[in-house]
Design a protein around this motif. Structure first.
Motif, PDB file in Angstrom:
ATOM      1  N   ALA A  64       2.265 -20.398   3.642  1.00  0.00           N
ATOM      2  CA  ALA A  64       0.893 -20.250   4.137  1.00  0.00           C
ATOM      3  C   ALA A  64       0.880 -19.495   5.472  1.00  0.00           C
ATOM      4  O   ALA A  64      -0.027 -18.713   5.746  1.00  0.00           O
ATOM      5  N   ARG A  65       1.934 -19.689   6.280  1.00  0.00           N
ATOM      6  CA  ARG A  65       1.960 -19.083   7.626  1.00  0.00           C
ATOM      7  C   ARG A  65       2.453 -17.630   7.594  1.00  0.00           C
ATOM      8  O   ARG A  65       1.881 -16.776   8.250  1.00  0.00           O
ATOM      9  N   ILE A  66       3.572 -17.381   6.885  1.00  0.00           N
ATOM     10  CA  ILE A  66       4.153 -16.021   6.993  1.00  0.00           C
ATOM     11  C   ILE A  66       4.272 -15.311   5.649  1.00  0.00           C
ATOM     12  O   ILE A  66       4.882 -14.248   5.556  1.00  0.00           O
ATOM     13  N   GLY A  67       3.693 -15.884   4.585  1.00  0.00           N
ATOM     14  CA  GLY A  67       3.766 -15.217   3.278  1.00  0.00           C
ATOM     15  C   GLY A  67       2.934 -13.950   3.274  1.00  0.00           C
ATOM     16  O   GLY A  67       1.848 -13.902   3.852  1.00  0.00           O
ATOM     17  N   ARG A  68       3.457 -12.899   2.640  1.00  0.00           N
ATOM     18  CA  ARG A  68       2.702 -11.643   2.537  1.00  0.00           C
ATOM     19  C   ARG A  68       2.236 -11.472   1.097  1.00  0.00           C
ATOM     20  O   ARG A  68       3.030 -11.659   0.176  1.00  0.00           O
ATOM     21  N   THR A  69       0.974 -11.086   0.918  1.00  0.00           N
ATOM     22  CA  THR A  69       0.425 -10.919  -0.433  1.00  0.00           C
ATOM     23  C   THR A  69       0.593  -9.467  -0.861  1.00  0.00           C
ATOM     24  O   THR A  69       0.288  -8.547  -0.092  1.00  0.00           O
ATOM     25  N   PHE A  70       1.077  -9.259  -2.085  1.00  0.00           N
ATOM     26  CA  PHE A  70       1.272  -7.905  -2.622  1.00  0.00           C
ATOM     27  C   PHE A  70       0.428  -7.747  -3.886  1.00  0.00           C
ATOM     28  O   PHE A  70       0.382  -8.651  -4.718  1.00  0.00           O
ATOM     29  N   SER A  71      -0.217  -6.583  -3.994  1.00  0.00           N
ATOM     30  CA  SER A  71      -1.068  -6.350  -5.167  1.00  0.00           C
ATOM     31  C   SER A  71      -0.197  -6.184  -6.407  1.00  0.00           C
ATOM     32  O   SER A  71       0.788  -5.429  -6.388  1.00  0.00           O
ATOM     33  N   PRO A  72      -0.536  -6.865  -7.517  1.00  0.00           N
ATOM     34  CA  PRO A  72       0.262  -6.712  -8.731  1.00  0.00           C
ATOM     35  C   PRO A  72       0.073  -5.343  -9.379  1.00  0.00           C
ATOM     36  O   PRO A  72       0.870  -4.924 -10.218  1.00  0.00           O
ATOM     37  N   ASP A  73      -0.985  -4.616  -8.973  1.00  0.00           N
ATOM     38  CA  ASP A  73      -1.258  -3.305  -9.597  1.00  0.00           C
ATOM     39  C   ASP A  73      -0.423  -2.199  -8.957  1.00  0.00           C
ATOM     40  O   ASP A  73       0.278  -1.455  -9.634  1.00  0.00           O
ATOM     41  N   SER A  74      -0.476  -2.122  -7.596  1.00  0.00           N
ATOM     42  CA  SER A  74       0.221  -1.018  -6.932  1.00  0.00           C
ATOM     43  C   SER A  74       1.490  -1.474  -6.223  1.00  0.00           C
ATOM     44  O   SER A  74       2.294  -0.652  -5.816  1.00  0.00           O
ATOM     45  N   GLY A  75       1.653  -2.807  -6.046  1.00  0.00           N
ATOM     46  CA  GLY A  75       2.811  -3.295  -5.297  1.00  0.00           C
ATOM     47  C   GLY A  75       2.639  -3.165  -3.798  1.00  0.00           C
ATOM     48  O   GLY A  75       3.546  -3.483  -3.027  1.00  0.00           O
ATOM     49  N   GLN A  76       1.461  -2.662  -3.341  1.00  0.00           N
ATOM     50  CA  GLN A  76       1.202  -2.502  -1.902  1.00  0.00           C
ATOM     51  C   GLN A  76       0.860  -3.854  -1.282  1.00  0.00           C
ATOM     52  O   GLN A  76       0.300  -4.722  -1.943  1.00  0.00           O
ATOM     53  N   GLN A  77       1.175  -3.997   0.023  1.00  0.00           N
ATOM     54  CA  GLN A  77       0.832  -5.251   0.697  1.00  0.00           C
ATOM     55  C   GLN A  77      -0.672  -5.308   0.957  1.00  0.00           C
ATOM     56  O   GLN A  77      -1.282  -4.321   1.376  1.00  0.00           O
ATOM     57  N   VAL A  78      -1.254  -6.463   0.673  1.00  0.00           N
ATOM     58  CA  VAL A  78      -2.684  -6.662   0.905  1.00  0.00           C
ATOM     59  C   VAL A  78      -2.855  -7.109   2.352  1.00  0.00           C
ATOM     60  O   VAL A  78      -2.258  -8.094   2.767  1.00  0.00           O
ATOM     61  N   LYS A  79      -3.660  -6.333   3.099  1.00  0.00           N
ATOM     62  CA  LYS A  79      -3.870  -6.707   4.494  1.00  0.00           C
ATOM     63  C   LYS A  79      -5.360  -6.698   4.769  1.00  0.00           C
ATOM     64  O   LYS A  79      -6.104  -5.970   4.122  1.00  0.00           O
ATOM     65  N   LYS A  80      -5.788  -7.458   5.742  1.00  0.00           N
ATOM     66  CA  LYS A  80      -7.169  -7.315   6.189  1.00  0.00           C
ATOM     67  C   LYS A  80      -7.124  -6.927   7.659  1.00  0.00           C
ATOM     68  O   LYS A  80      -6.224  -7.335   8.389  1.00  0.00           O
ATOM     69  N   ASP A  81      -8.100  -6.073   8.038  1.00  0.00           N
ATOM     70  CA  ASP A  81      -8.096  -5.582   9.418  1.00  0.00           C
ATOM     71  C   ASP A  81      -8.873  -6.547  10.300  1.00  0.00           C
ATOM     72  O   ASP A  81      -9.946  -7.014   9.935  1.00  0.00           O
ATOM     73  N   SER A  82      -8.313  -6.793  11.492  1.00  0.00           N
ATOM     74  CA  SER A  82      -9.012  -7.653  12.454  1.00  0.00           C
ATOM     75  C   SER A  82      -9.609  -6.751  13.533  1.00  0.00           C
ATOM     76  O   SER A  82      -9.342  -5.543  13.579  1.00  0.00           O
ATOM     77  N   VAL A  83     -10.401  -7.334  14.406  1.00  0.00           N
ATOM     78  CA  VAL A  83     -11.008  -6.563  15.516  1.00  0.00           C
ATOM     79  C   VAL A  83      -9.909  -5.913  16.355  1.00  0.00           C
ATOM     80  O   VAL A  83      -9.992  -4.750  16.735  1.00  0.00           O
ATOM     81  N   SER A  84      -8.818  -6.689  16.591  1.00  0.00           N
ATOM     82  CA  SER A  84      -7.752  -6.135  17.445  1.00  0.00           C
ATOM     83  C   SER A  84      -7.050  -4.946  16.775  1.00  0.00           C
ATOM     84  O   SER A  84      -6.576  -4.041  17.468  1.00  0.00           O
ATOM     85  N   ASP A  85      -6.996  -4.937  15.409  1.00  0.00           N
ATOM     86  CA  ASP A  85      -6.395  -3.774  14.717  1.00  0.00           C
ATOM     87  C   ASP A  85      -7.204  -2.505  15.018  1.00  0.00           C
ATOM     88  O   ASP A  85      -6.648  -1.428  15.238  1.00  0.00           O
ATOM     89  N   VAL A  86      -8.545  -2.634  15.018  1.00  0.00           N
ATOM     90  CA  VAL A  86      -9.408  -1.467  15.281  1.00  0.00           C
ATOM     91  C   VAL A  86      -9.243  -1.036  16.747  1.00  0.00           C
ATOM     92  O   VAL A  86      -9.104   0.149  17.039  1.00  0.00           O
ATOM     93  N   VAL A  87      -9.200  -2.014  17.656  1.00  0.00           N
ATOM     94  CA  VAL A  87      -9.031  -1.693  19.088  1.00  0.00           C
ATOM     95  C   VAL A  87      -7.687  -0.981  19.300  1.00  0.00           C
ATOM     96  O   VAL A  87      -7.605   0.028  20.012  1.00  0.00           O
ATOM     97  N   ASP A  88      -6.627  -1.506  18.639  1.00  0.00           N
ATOM     98  CA  ASP A  88      -5.297  -0.882  18.793  1.00  0.00           C
ATOM     99  C   ASP A  88      -5.302   0.553  18.298  1.00  0.00           C
ATOM    100  O   ASP A  88      -4.650   1.430  18.885  1.00  0.00           O
ATOM    101  N   TYR A  89      -6.034   0.807  17.207  1.00  0.00           N
ATOM    102  CA  TYR A  89      -6.128   2.177  16.676  1.00  0.00           C
ATOM    103  C   TYR A  89      -6.780   3.104  17.708  1.00  0.00           C
ATOM    104  O   TYR A  89      -6.306   4.206  17.966  1.00  0.00           O
ATOM    105  N   ILE A  90      -7.872   2.605  18.305  1.00  0.00           N
ATOM    106  CA  ILE A  90      -8.614   3.437  19.284  1.00  0.00           C
ATOM    107  C   ILE A  90      -7.736   3.729  20.502  1.00  0.00           C
ATOM    108  O   ILE A  90      -7.680   4.853  21.006  1.00  0.00           O
ATOM    109  N   LYS A  91      -6.995   2.690  20.945  1.00  0.00           N
ATOM    110  CA  LYS A  91      -6.107   2.861  22.116  1.00  0.00           C
ATOM    111  C   LYS A  91      -5.080   3.952  21.874  1.00  0.00           C
ATOM    112  O   LYS A  91      -4.659   4.646  22.799  1.00  0.00           O
TER     113      LYS A  91
END
Length: 928
Positions: free
Chosen positions: A122-149
């Protein structure tokens, strides 16, 4: 022991005047924070001292400290029969019982390892899409701020949220946005004011791209600006229902963000603890609800003989004129399928094709066949057919792994939680230690990994490395359950407690006993007192202090015959010390019997057996040995016992093997004698089990008073109305329900615990009534009936004395018997029948359980007596003294689990000593 010596309760545990059961008013001093072994012959009073006195008083004192409200939910706790106990600490008993009959309880949940694994995923498991094998991520506010920085500080950005609306509601939407304080929209890449759009009466065409402009800015490295930016991004995610984007005004480059957990057009569930719990509706497999099994089509019933190929009619339901059309259709459709290969050699993919098919409804697979049967259930023959092939079977959705399918998409270092619970513990331990994690994940998982690995280490130390976390608790043996409890206790790291264990060495090979001793010492070194009721020589040698109860069993026991160190015990004169020092010994037979006839087993592949072919000799004493978990019980119980039962027409389920054959003249019957109780009712007792009570009742019904009063045999039974006490229904005690406190058991006032009516007790035989007879021990009863020439009854009771149970009372409730005692009562019942019954194959599962050296001697004489009567005896055993007395040995191994299941050695004990690969040989050498 000098009673005037002052007791130091910090260092000693003092028991004064213990007189429960057969204990003869003894005073005992035990050193604390030491490994103490209580030994003595079976039935001498060891368990009465350890469990019924020390543990019971520890529990009672703990319960006394609780509120009366809490106490009502706990069972009644009698005060043990002692004057005083000083220096008592909280007590924990770990007994030889299968802990749980709950089908949801597994090794993982019992040891708490699974609880920590759930948290880890539950804490560190990463979810991977069964279709593409890509990691499923959701963006947080800090991800957007880091991009802008990370962008050029001179760049100007538009922060936008996508706008969705319903036809005809656009004007209303603009009005709502205006009231909310928004001023601009972006329409097809052009920014326009909301007020202007409203005054123009603008309505967008279908498919037009609209964005709400939340903010326009250039990046400033200022605390208040970053705070404002974070608020804007939060608002953009809210207005865009989880989506927002940044548009570079100069380059027109657009970068999108989403705080929804989705990828490849599907939304995923975010991992949490309940997501990985099969005991929670959120995480449990929807089909089997977390049980791992369902009532469905049973593979063993559909393919009863796995040595046949599809062409040879392996699929039982595709036989016969009309149903064989399905077999022909399958052979025609599955062109690449190996139709001449035996079923057991098919790969997982080939079996999947046979069972599930290609997904097409018309494909002739087994599943589609049964779908057709279910559609025709209005016809009686189809209902009969379906019932013939239904049984408890692995859940097809989760394959017995209990979790919902989506959990397989969550991984840590490429491993799913399903793959970990299916792994033997000795492979899981190094894997958890070697997980490749990022520094952040390492930090989060540090404590969890420590908790998991320490518990796994304890399980490996007590010789359970061959188990998996998914193994259900109710399939474990008593010894395995006890060792899991022991490992769990170590994992919880309690200090200052008293641990009381009941023969933890049961079911353990001598090699594993060494590890067990290490675990017991570790428990002691934490600061606990470890009291072990034990007969094993190695455990006694390792003890800090030994107490020997005796000198004999039952009413001849119950005395403290020795207390001191092992070295002092060797110089003392007790039954135990005589065997340990070699003054008494279990003699090696002068001559080994040679078998002329055999049971032939071919292709045994059940569980971990590696396609074994072997011959098991008849009319001799055959002992099957090997380390714990090597496959002994599988071979003897599931292959040999079931195979013989099927051949004799006694039922039984065919396991995964080719054939079991034997000369019919030498086996007319087969009996498996294990440590299951002889009866669950409190009325069941040794004398009724041996059918001797029928003769005793007849004897009393023939007395003069009985004839005058018209009493029949039934009047002397406590199981039926007539002569038994009406108030307690022949139980001797009455259970009183106390509303807010524990129920209490009171001796029945009407019969004073005798179980019978007053007038029945007036019938006497040699001055004893029927209740007096039930209170006699076997030894006393034998003398009584022999003196009165009642040889028929004495003959039936004699085997109880022969197997070392002379100390039992005739009417003792079977619920108070240990597993070893229950097993020996079964043995005695066969010795009674032995002379008359047909030739029988007896399979004993560890008959040395709970036996002292002195009793093993008696047991061996009884086993030899069965062979002399023409029966065949097979024993699964670890005890070197029984192994050395075998005529023939079969050693399974070399290790446990998937590294076992092979035959290491077959032959006599003298030959086995030379076998270098056998772990048993090393310990047998010392005994020969």
């Amino acid at each position: 022991m000098n009673p005037s010596t002052p007791i130091d309760i910090k260092k000693e545990l003092f028991i004064k005047n213990a007189h429960l059961n057969n204990l003869k008013h003894i005073d005992v001093i035990l050193p604390k924070n030491k490994l103490v072994v209580i030994t003595g012959v079976s039935g001498s009073g060891k368990s009465s001292l350890a469990f019924d006195t020390i543990y019971a008083e520890g529990q009672r004192r703990y319960v006394e400290s609780l509120s009366s409200y809490a106490r009502q939910f706990l069972g009644k706790l009698e005060k043990p029969k002692i004057d005083d106990i000083k220096g008592l600490a909280p007590s924990i008993a770990i007994q030889q019982k299968v802990i749980s009959s709950n089908p949801r309880s597994t090794v993982g949940t019992t040891t708490e390892i699974y609880d920590y694994l759930k948290l880890l995923y539950a804490r560190i498991g990463r979810t991977f899409s069964p279709d593409s094998g890509q990691q499923v991520k959701k963006d947080s506010v800090s991800d957007v701020v880091d991009y802008i920085k990370a962008q050029d500080p001179r760049s100007v950005f538009l922060l936008r949220a996508p706008l969705s609306y319903k036809e005809g509601e656009f004007t209303e939407l603009l009005n709502t946005l205006k009231i909310s304080g928004f001023t601009r929209l972006e329409v097809e890449g052009n920014v326009a004011g909301i007020e202007d759009l409203m005054s123009f009466g603008f309505t967008p065409e279908r498919g037009m791209e609209l964005h709400l402009v939340i903010d326009r800015f250039s990046y400033l490295a200022d605390e208040s600006f970053i705070q404002r930016l974070a608020d804007s991004i939060q608002m953009a995610f809210y207005e865009g229902h989880g989506y927002c984007s940044l548009k570079n005004v100069d380059t027109l480059e657009v970068v999108s963000f989403s705080n929804r957990f989705e990828l490849d057009g599907r939304e995923f569930l975010e991992p949490n603890v309940h997501f990985f719990s099969f005991n929670n509706p959120y995480g449990a497999c929807p089909q089997c609800e977390g049980y791992g099994k369902i009532i469905g089509i049973d593979e063993d019933l559909v393919v009863p003989n796995k040595n046949l190929s599809i062409y040879e009619d392996a699929v039982a339901c595709w036989k016969g004129e009309s149903m064989s059309e399905w077999k022909k259709a399958f052979i025609k459709s599955a062109k690449e399928f190996p139709i001449h290969r035996p079923y057991y050699q098919l790969t997982a993919e080939e079996k999947k094709l046979l069972w599930r098919g290609t997904g097409a409804r018309s494909f002739p697979s087994i599943d589609n066949f049964f779908q057709m049967v279910e559609e025709n259930l209005y016809k009686i023959q189809y209902r009969v057919m379906l019932s013939r092939y239904r049984g408890k079977t692995l859940c097809p959705t989760c394959q017995g792994l209990r979790l919902r399918p989506e959990t397989e998409w969550v991984k840590i270092d490429g491993h799913t939680i399903q793959s970990l619970i299916e792994m033997p513990l000795d492979e899981l331990h190094p894997l958890i230690l070697d997980l490749k994690l990022t520094p952040y994940e390492k930090d989060v998982a540090k404590r969890l990994v420590y908790e998991i690995t320490t518990r796994l280490e304890f399980l490996l130390k007590v010789g359970l490395g061959y188990l998996t976390l998914n193994r259900t608790s109710n399939t474990l043996s008593g010894g395995e359950s006890q060792r899991i409890n022991l490992a769990t206790s170590l994992g919880s790291s309690l200090v200052g407690s008293i641990y009381i264990l009941d023969e933890p060495s049961i079911g353990l090979h001598s090699r594993d006993t060494e590890n067990l001793i290490g675990v017991l010492k570790a428990l002691r070194d934490l600061g606990n007192t470890v009291i072990v009721v034990e007969h094993d020589e190695d455990v006694m040698r390792a003890a800090d202090y030994i107490i020997d109860i005796g000198p004999e069993a039952g009413y001849l026991g119950g005395e403290l015959v020795f207390a001191g160190t092992f070295k002092e015990l060797m110089e003392a004169d007790t039954l135990t010390s005589r065997y340990l020092s070699g003054r008494l010994e279990i003699a090696v037979p002068k001559k080994r019997r040679v078998a002329k006839e055999f049971i032939t087993i071919k292709g045994a592949r059940t569980h971990n057996l590696q396609n074994l072919n072997l011959e098991v000799p008849l009319e001799v004493l055959t002992v099957v040995t090997g380390v714990s978990g090597s496959g002994k019980s599988t071979l003897m119980k599931e292959v040999l016992h079931n195979g013989v039962q099927i051949q004799l027409g006694m039922g039984g389920k065919k396991g995964n093997y080719d054939e079991v054959s034997f000369p019919k003249k030498l086996i007319k019957n087969v009996e498996l004698i294990d440590q299951n109780p002889i009866g669950k009712s409190s009325r069941s007792n040794p004398v009724t089990y041996l059918k001797a009570y029928d003769d005793i009742r007849d004897l009393y019904s023939r007395q003069k008073v009985s004839k005058m009063m018209g009493y029949k045999s039934k009047h002397f039974s406590f199981n039926v109305d007539g002569g038994r006490c009406e108030q307690c229904k022949g139980e001797g005690v009455i259970n009183v329900s106390m509303q807010f406190m524990a129920d209490i058991e009171l001796v029945c006032e009407a019969c004073n615990g005798t179980r019978f009516k007053k007038e029945i007790l007036e019938v006497r035989y040699d001055d004893k009534n029927i209740s007096d007879i039930l209170h006699l021990t076997v030894d006393e009863a034998l003398i009584f009936f022999k003196d009165n020439q009642e040889d028929k009854i004495a003959t039936k009771l004699q085997p109880l004395q022969d197997v070392g149970l002379g100390y039992l009372q005739l009417g003792q409730s079977s619920s108070t018997l240990s597993g070893g005692e229950a097993q020996r009562i079964k043995l005695a019942s066969f010795l009674v029948k032995g002379v008359t019954s047909d030739k029988t194959l007896f399979i004993f599962d560890e008959p040395s359980t709970g036996l002292h050296f002195h009793d093993i001697n008696k047991l061996l004489i009884s086993l030899q007596a069965l062979i002399e009567l023409g029966h065949s005896v097979l024993v699964i055993e670890h005890h070197p003294d029984i192994i050395k007395c075998a005529d023939y040995l079969i050693d399974i191994g070399p290790e446990a689990g998937k590294y076992g299941g092979s035959i290491v050695f077959m032959g006599t004990p003298e030959e086995m000593v030379k076998e270098a690969r056998s772990h048993t040989a090393k310990y047998l050498k010392e005994k020969l």
